[in-house]
Design a protein around this motif. Structure first.
Motif: not given
Length: 436
Positions: A72-75, A128-132, A227-235
């Motif tokens: 919660e803090h680190l991100m 934050r989601m793609l490369h923190p 545009d912002y989220f669709n290309d973020i790879p799934a885990g």
């Protein structure tokens, strides 16, 4: 009463989720599994952009607790494209604000922004989601921050360990047995790779809900979200814990000591998880017992008999079976066992006597009033929509909850009191000042 409510506000943030008026929303999934919820409200020129990750303290290794709260803090440390300590400045510069919170089952991040800053909010959360930035300097900094918070809000705060001690007695196997803040020793001794592994497992789009609520256009929002989220790879698929706490078959009693001036009584009953219909019934029982000065426990024990200066009862809303907790601070010269006996009498009355028609109508009115106000702001609505999907996999839960409460009968209340408020199903903790 205010002091006890403040204690509970930190420990037990009750999840209210509905409104008597229907909330219209649009929802869909991106290719990477990110669930998206959009809810237009043009009342004010503001928007909330939020992301809820289905990870909390229950997802932690029992030897590495406190990780969800740590993230919660680190991100907020920064990302590949946002320098350290700059994340929040993007929001404050445009007159917005942002925050995050962690609970046993989820972690939640949000930005409240002017309505013309939708792209900014989506960019920040996608970053934050793609490369923190998860690197040694930030990890070291946040270790100090979260360990200091443990002292300020739990370990060195009067009654701060009240919930911690209750959980330790109530759970023997389930990860709910440790609190959200976790162990300072675990945080201090964890390696950078431990944190990286935790992040890569849980902070992925297919384990998250993106919610936008407020003054925006749905078609524009859909394009920006893609545009912002669709290309973020799934885990990898996230597997939630399957362990279940064994049924408690005998009352657990214990004593804990703390740096406090006045003793406290804690009575914690095992109850179903919040997705169970019985959770609603238990929630109504808690309202009946201790919501407001005319409630049964408050009017009898605080006002009439003057045995307690403060008293509260509420369910701990958890995804897996949780607790319904009664807390009381006795008046001077009142023994905890006498206070416990009087509370037991009121609980037994619930079990043995049907609620009157008048009291039942009052209870229904209280619940409806709470639910009507629970989505009054776009901030609350964003969190409630995200929570409905995360816990129930049914976003429309926000529109169904009032009907669930209305379906509860007086007989349901009595049966639930017998089933869940049985002595063999509870922990009784005497919380006492340390002996000098």
């Amino acid at each position: 009463m205010k002091k006890l409510v403040l204690i509970l506000a930190f420990c037990l943030p009750f999840l209210a989720q509905a409104n008597s008026g229907k909330i219209d929303f649009v929802e869909y999934k991106l290719d990477n599994g990110l669930h998206v919820i959009l809810q237009e409200d043009h009342t004010t020129p503001n928007i909330v952009v939020s992301v809820m990750y289905h990870v909390g303290s229950k997802n932690e290794n029992p030897e590495l607790t406190g990780f969800a709260h740590f993230f919660e803090h680190l991100m907020f440390e920064g990302t590949k494209n946002i320098k350290r300590h700059e994340f929040d400045k993007y929001v404050t510069r445009v007159g917005g604000n942002l925050n995050a919170n962690t609970f046993f089952d989820r972690t939640y991040y949000y930005e409240l922004l002017p309505s013309n800053e939708l792209a900014l909010g989506l960019w920040l959360e996608s970053e934050r989601m793609l490369h923190p930035t998860i690197e040694s300097i930030g990890i070291k900094t946040q270790k100090d921050v979260v360990c200091q918070e443990m002292g300020q809000t739990r370990d060195n705060r009067p009654y701060g360990r009240l919930l911690t001690e209750t959980l330790k007695k109530a759970y023997t196997q389930h990860p709910y047995k440790h609190d959200v803040l976790g162990s300072e020793e675990h945080i201090r001794n964890a390696s950078d790779q431990d944190f990286i592994d935790f992040h890569n497992t849980f902070y992925v789009p297919n384990n998250a809900v993106l919610t936008i609520v407020g003054d925006f256009n749905i078609d524009e929002a859909k394009k920006l979200v893609r545009d912002y989220f669709n290309d973020i790879p799934a885990g990898e698929a996230v597997v939630q814990p399957t362990i279940r706490e064994p049924e408690q078959k005998a009352e657990v009693r214990d004593t804990a000591y703390d740096n406090i001036q006045m003793p406290a009584l804690i009575m914690a009953y095992h109850i179903p998880g919040m997705t169970s219909d019985d959770f609603y019934t238990v929630s109504m029982l808690n309202t009946l017992l201790a919501q407001g000065q005319s409630s049964r426990l408050y009017s009898t024990i605080v006002n009439d008999k003057q045995m307690a200066m403060e008293l509260a009862a509420m369910p701990l809303p958890l995804e897996h079976p949780g607790l319904s907790i009664i807390l009381a601070l006795p008046n001077m010269n009142i023994q905890l066992n006498d206070l416990e006996h009087e509370i037991d009498k009121e609980v037994e009355r619930l079990q043995n006597e049907p609620v009157s028609d008048r009291e039942f109508q009052k209870l229904q009115n209280q619940i409806e009033n709470q639910l009507v106000s629970s989505n009054a702001t776009i901030e609350a609505r964003a969190m409630n929509l995200a929570s409905a999907y995360t816990y129930y996999k049914n976003t429309n839960q926000v529109n169904e909850e009032l009907a669930k409460y209305r379906s509860i009968t007086k007989a349901d209340l009595q049966n639930a009191a017998k089933k869940y408020f049985a002595k063999e199903n509870r922990v009784v903790l005497y919380y006492l000042p340390k002996q000098k």
